[in-house]
Design a protein around this motif. Structure first.
Motif, PDB file in Angstrom:
ATOM      1  N   GLU A 117       0.834  -1.197   0.000  1.00 27.98           N
ATOM      2  CA  GLU A 117       0.000   0.000   0.000  1.00 27.98           C
ATOM      3  C   GLU A 117       0.878   1.260   0.000  1.00 27.98           C
ATOM      4  OE1 GLU A 117      -3.242  -0.316   2.863  1.00 27.98           O
ATOM      5  OE2 GLU A 117      -3.213   1.868   3.004  1.00 27.98           O
ATOM      6  N   THR A 118       1.896   1.252   0.849  1.00 22.92           N
ATOM      7  CA  THR A 118       2.815   2.390   0.932  1.00 22.92           C
ATOM      8  C   THR A 118       3.459   2.678  -0.425  1.00 22.92           C
ATOM      9  OG1 THR A 118       3.291   1.730   3.183  1.00 22.92           O
ATOM     10  CG2 THR A 118       4.823   3.299   2.202  1.00 22.92           C
ATOM     11  N   ARG A 119       3.815   1.632  -1.146  1.00 21.04           N
ATOM     12  CA  ARG A 119       4.427   1.828  -2.460  1.00 21.04           C
ATOM     13  C   ARG A 119       3.409   2.052  -3.569  1.00 21.04           C
ATOM     14  NH1 ARG A 119       9.839   0.480  -2.178  1.00 21.04           N
ATOM     15  NH2 ARG A 119      10.056   0.865  -4.398  1.00 21.04           N
ATOM     16  N   GLY A 120       2.146   1.898  -3.218  1.00 23.06           N
ATOM     17  CA  GLY A 120       1.099   2.067  -4.219  1.00 23.06           C
ATOM     18  C   GLY A 120       1.080   0.959  -5.263  1.00 23.06           C
ATOM     19  N   VAL A 121       1.427  -0.258  -4.835  1.00 16.79           N
ATOM     20  CA  VAL A 121       1.415  -1.390  -5.780  1.00 16.79           C
ATOM     21  C   VAL A 121       0.511  -2.504  -5.243  1.00 16.79           C
ATOM     22  CG1 VAL A 121       3.746  -0.958  -6.650  1.00 16.79           C
ATOM     23  CG2 VAL A 121       3.438  -2.478  -4.677  1.00 16.79           C
ATOM     24  N   LYS A 122       0.203  -3.437  -6.103  1.00 18.81           N
ATOM     25  CA  LYS A 122      -0.533  -4.627  -5.681  1.00 18.81           C
ATOM     26  C   LYS A 122       0.445  -5.803  -5.769  1.00 18.81           C
ATOM     27  CE  LYS A 122      -5.199  -6.327  -6.132  1.00 18.81           C
ATOM     28  NZ  LYS A 122      -6.344  -5.793  -5.408  1.00 18.81           N
ATOM     29  N   LEU A 123       0.587  -6.524  -4.676  1.00 19.52           N
ATOM     30  CA  LEU A 123       1.554  -7.628  -4.632  1.00 19.52           C
ATOM     31  C   LEU A 123       0.830  -8.970  -4.764  1.00 19.52           C
ATOM     32  CD1 LEU A 123       4.624  -8.356  -4.004  1.00 19.52           C
ATOM     33  CD2 LEU A 123       3.826  -8.788  -1.664  1.00 19.52           C
ATOM     34  N   SER A 124       1.284  -9.790  -5.716  1.00 19.68           N
ATOM     35  CA  SER A 124       0.742 -11.149  -5.834  1.00 19.68           C
ATOM     36  C   SER A 124       1.330 -12.021  -4.740  1.00 19.68           C
ATOM     37  CB  SER A 124       1.114 -11.755  -7.189  1.00 19.68           C
ATOM     38  OG  SER A 124       0.409 -11.096  -8.212  1.00 19.68           O
ATOM     39  N   VAL A 125       0.479 -12.801  -4.098  1.00 20.17           N
ATOM     40  CA  VAL A 125       0.943 -13.732  -3.056  1.00 20.17           C
ATOM     41  C   VAL A 125       0.248 -15.078  -3.257  1.00 20.17           C
ATOM     42  CG1 VAL A 125       1.262 -11.840  -1.397  1.00 20.17           C
ATOM     43  CG2 VAL A 125      -0.887 -13.126  -1.387  1.00 20.17           C
ATOM     44  N   HIS A 126       0.850 -16.122  -2.691  1.00 19.98           N
ATOM     45  CA  HIS A 126       0.212 -17.438  -2.693  1.00 19.98           C
ATOM     46  C   HIS A 126      -0.023 -17.841  -1.240  1.00 19.98           C
ATOM     47  CE1 HIS A 126       1.885 -18.679  -6.942  1.00 19.98           C
ATOM     48  NE2 HIS A 126       1.556 -17.397  -6.882  1.00 19.98           N
ATOM     49  N   ILE A 127      -1.159 -18.427  -0.966  1.00 20.00           N
ATOM     50  CA  ILE A 127      -1.437 -18.916   0.389  1.00 20.00           C
ATOM     51  C   ILE A 127      -0.719 -20.252   0.569  1.00 20.00           C
ATOM     52  CG2 ILE A 127      -3.238 -19.841   1.907  1.00 20.00           C
ATOM     53  CD1 ILE A 127      -5.177 -17.868   0.671  1.00 20.00           C
ATOM     54  N   ALA A 128       0.054 -20.379   1.651  1.00 23.37           N
ATOM     55  CA  ALA A 128       0.707 -21.657   1.955  1.00 23.37           C
ATOM     56  C   ALA A 128      -0.162 -22.426   2.944  1.00 23.37           C
ATOM     57  CB  ALA A 128       2.085 -21.407   2.541  1.00 23.37           C
ATOM     58  N   VAL A 129      -0.336 -23.720   2.671  1.00 25.45           N
ATOM     59  CA  VAL A 129      -1.106 -24.581   3.572  1.00 25.45           C
ATOM     60  C   VAL A 129      -0.146 -25.627   4.139  1.00 25.45           C
ATOM     61  CG1 VAL A 129      -3.151 -26.042   3.806  1.00 25.45           C
ATOM     62  CG2 VAL A 129      -3.079 -24.308   1.990  1.00 25.45           C
ATOM     63  N   ASP A 130      -0.171 -25.774   5.457  1.00 21.83           N
ATOM     64  CA  ASP A 130       0.690 -26.778   6.093  1.00 21.83           C
ATOM     65  C   ASP A 130      -0.065 -28.102   6.184  1.00 21.83           C
ATOM     66  OD1 ASP A 130       2.435 -28.296   7.509  1.00 21.83           O
ATOM     67  OD2 ASP A 130       2.446 -27.043   9.314  1.00 21.83           O
ATOM     68  N   THR A 131       0.140 -28.943   5.156  1.00 22.43           N
ATOM     69  CA  THR A 131      -0.558 -30.240   5.129  1.00 22.43           C
ATOM     70  C   THR A 131       0.273 -31.343   5.783  1.00 22.43           C
ATOM     71  OG1 THR A 131       0.361 -30.695   2.933  1.00 22.43           O
ATOM     72  CG2 THR A 131      -1.827 -29.680   3.011  1.00 22.43           C
ATOM     73  N   GLY A 132       1.425 -30.959   6.380  1.00 20.86           N
ATOM     74  CA  GLY A 132       2.218 -31.989   7.062  1.00 20.86           C
ATOM     75  C   GLY A 132       3.720 -31.811   6.941  1.00 20.86           C
ATOM     76  N   MET A 133       4.156 -30.712   6.327  1.00 25.20           N
ATOM     77  CA  MET A 133       5.592 -30.461   6.257  1.00 25.20           C
ATOM     78  C   MET A 133       6.059 -29.739   7.519  1.00 25.20           C
ATOM     79  SD  MET A 133       8.395 -30.769   4.584  1.00 25.20           S
ATOM     80  CE  MET A 133      10.016 -30.027   4.715  1.00 25.20           C
ATOM     81  N   GLY A 134       5.228 -28.815   8.000  1.00 25.59           N
ATOM     82  CA  GLY A 134       5.532 -28.187   9.289  1.00 25.59           C
ATOM     83  C   GLY A 134       6.471 -26.999   9.260  1.00 25.59           C
ATOM     84  N   ARG A 135       6.970 -26.598   8.081  1.00 25.51           N
ATOM     85  CA  ARG A 135       7.901 -25.453   8.044  1.00 25.51           C
ATOM     86  C   ARG A 135       7.161 -24.120   8.016  1.00 25.51           C
ATOM     87  NH1 ARG A 135      12.254 -27.168   3.404  1.00 25.51           N
ATOM     88  NH2 ARG A 135      10.474 -26.648   2.094  1.00 25.51           N
ATOM     89  N   GLY A 136       5.920 -24.153   7.558  1.00 20.23           N
ATOM     90  CA  GLY A 136       5.163 -22.904   7.468  1.00 20.23           C
ATOM     91  C   GLY A 136       3.816 -23.167   6.848  1.00 20.23           C
ATOM     92  N   GLY A 137       2.999 -22.139   6.781  1.00 18.61           N
ATOM     93  CA  GLY A 137       1.680 -22.293   6.171  1.00 18.61           C
ATOM     94  C   GLY A 137       0.579 -22.295   7.212  1.00 18.61           C
TER      95      GLY A 137
END
Ligand SMILES: *Cc1c(COP(=O)(O)O)cnc(C)c1O
Length: 364
Positions: A117-137
């Motif tokens: 928002e501060t830069r006035g841009v739209k950032l593409s992101v992907h939602i991470a789901v933790d299905t069993g790896m446990g590092r994040g999501g």
């Protein structure tokens, strides 16, 4: 000043890399995110990123913003995805460079939203789901409550959804549970059409499983020519060979000790050669005393005693005509990286990424 040839080098066959990439695309039935983290698994980050761009991959996958920065500075401008969660101080540059992060928590999303928002841009992101790896999501059962707020963040574009398999080459039941959990998550969030990109599969997943609703795959190891499943190795092509040269050849008497710790003692007069490579180049010290071999002119010779930082010693037949300057293969066409990894009690991923910068990368 004259320039000597390198002591140790890796040869990287780019044609074979391209064949492996095509195979990954065909086998997965998906667009490709080429995973080039850790210096493209030791194959050279910038050069491999350029080749991947030429090959038309949809994304490059990297571990951190430092890798993304190097790729951008090399002039590669295709989308770059960050494979793991980010730390606060990395985020401003991620937004400024328009790198695509995966989102593990609401606070991470809010912080990216604020910066965009501060830069006035739209950032593409992907939602991470933790299905069993446990590092994040997000945990699957926390998605429903978080998605409402995530979709309210106006400077973020939720472009994709992802998860990561922890055991695709080790545990089929667990992998099927992860796949089912990922598919459930997508359904919970409104179905596949809500996400431009849906991705779950690493090399093991691509080779061993059906894609479901995924339309993007993230191969690493297989592109570099190694299958996590030995029975599929025949579909892939050798990319990296590790090579060095013999510096000297000598004959030593019986009872002579070789290398640090004098763990190897000759029992008869022995012809030996010293090779200019060691663990300082990424050839594992763990191979000491394990019966590992090197290859010269298609013939295998044993490593005697410990691998040192810069040199190792091999045994030759007493009447051998192998001479200084001879090319030595540590792994490649005759000795597989898998074989080396197994003897060193590790995995091919670690052997590749362990090859140090002292080893010249030679592209074929
Ligand atoms: C490293 C990595 C990959 C690639 O894995 P390979 O087993 O080398 O194919 C894919 N996805 C994520 C999230 C990774 O961290």
């Amino acid at each position: 000043m004259p320039i000597s040839p390198p002591r140790s080098w890796v040869e990287i066959n780019l044609e074979n890399l391209k064949k492996n990439l095509s195979y990954a695309a065909e086998k997965s039935g998906c667009e490709i995110m080429a995973v080039v983290k850790a210096g493209a698994y030791g194959h050279g980050l910038e050069r491999i990123a350029e080749v991947m761009q030429q090959q038309g991959v949809a994304f490059l996958g990297v571990a951190n913003i430092g890798e993304a920065r190097r790729i951008r500075e090399a002039g590669v401008d295709i989308p770059i995805y960050l494979l793991g969660a980010t730390w606060e101080k990395e985020r401003e540059e991620i937004v400024a460079r328009n790198i695509t992060p995966c989102i593990s928590t609401l606070s991470e999303a809010e912080s990216f939203n604020q910066l965009a928002e501060t830069r006035g841009v739209k950032l593409s992101v992907h939602i991470a789901v933790d299905t069993g790896m446990g590092r994040g999501g997000f945990l699957p059962d926390q998605l429903a409550e978080n998605i409402i707020r995530l979709r309210e963040l106006e400077s973020l574009l939720i472009e994709g959804i992802s998860s990561h398999l922890s055991s695709s080459d080790e545990d089929e039941d667990f992998t099927y549970r992860q796949i089912a959990s990922f598919e459930d998550s997508i359904t919970q969030l409104g179905g596949a059409e809500k996400f431009k990109w849906r991705h779950l599969f690493n090399s093991g997943g691509i080779i061993g499983y059906k894609k479901g609703t995924c339309n993007l795959a993230r191969p690493g190891l297989m592109v570099y020519g190694v299958s996590p499943f030995p029975e599929f190795q025949k579909n892939l092509h050798l990319v990296m060979s590790l090579k060095s040269r013999i510096s000297i050849v000598r004959t030593v008497p019986a009872g002579h000790s070789l290398s640090y710790g004098h763990s190897f003692i000759t029992t008869e007069p022995t012809r030996i050669a010293t090779v200019g490579i060691g663990y300082g180049d990424g050839y594992p010290r763990q191979l000491s005393g394990k019966g590992a071999h090197v290859c010269i002119d298609g013939k295998k010779f044993p490593i005697l005693g410990r691998v040192t930082m810069d040199q190792l010693i091999i045994g030759l037949p007493i009447d051998s005509n192998v001479s200084p300057g001879a090319e030595v293969e540590l792994f490649g066409e005759h000795i597989s990286v898998d074989e080396v990894a197994t003897l060193a009690d590790t995995i091919p991923w670690e052997i590749f990424t362990g090859i140090t910068t002292r080893v010249e990368r030679v592209y074929l």
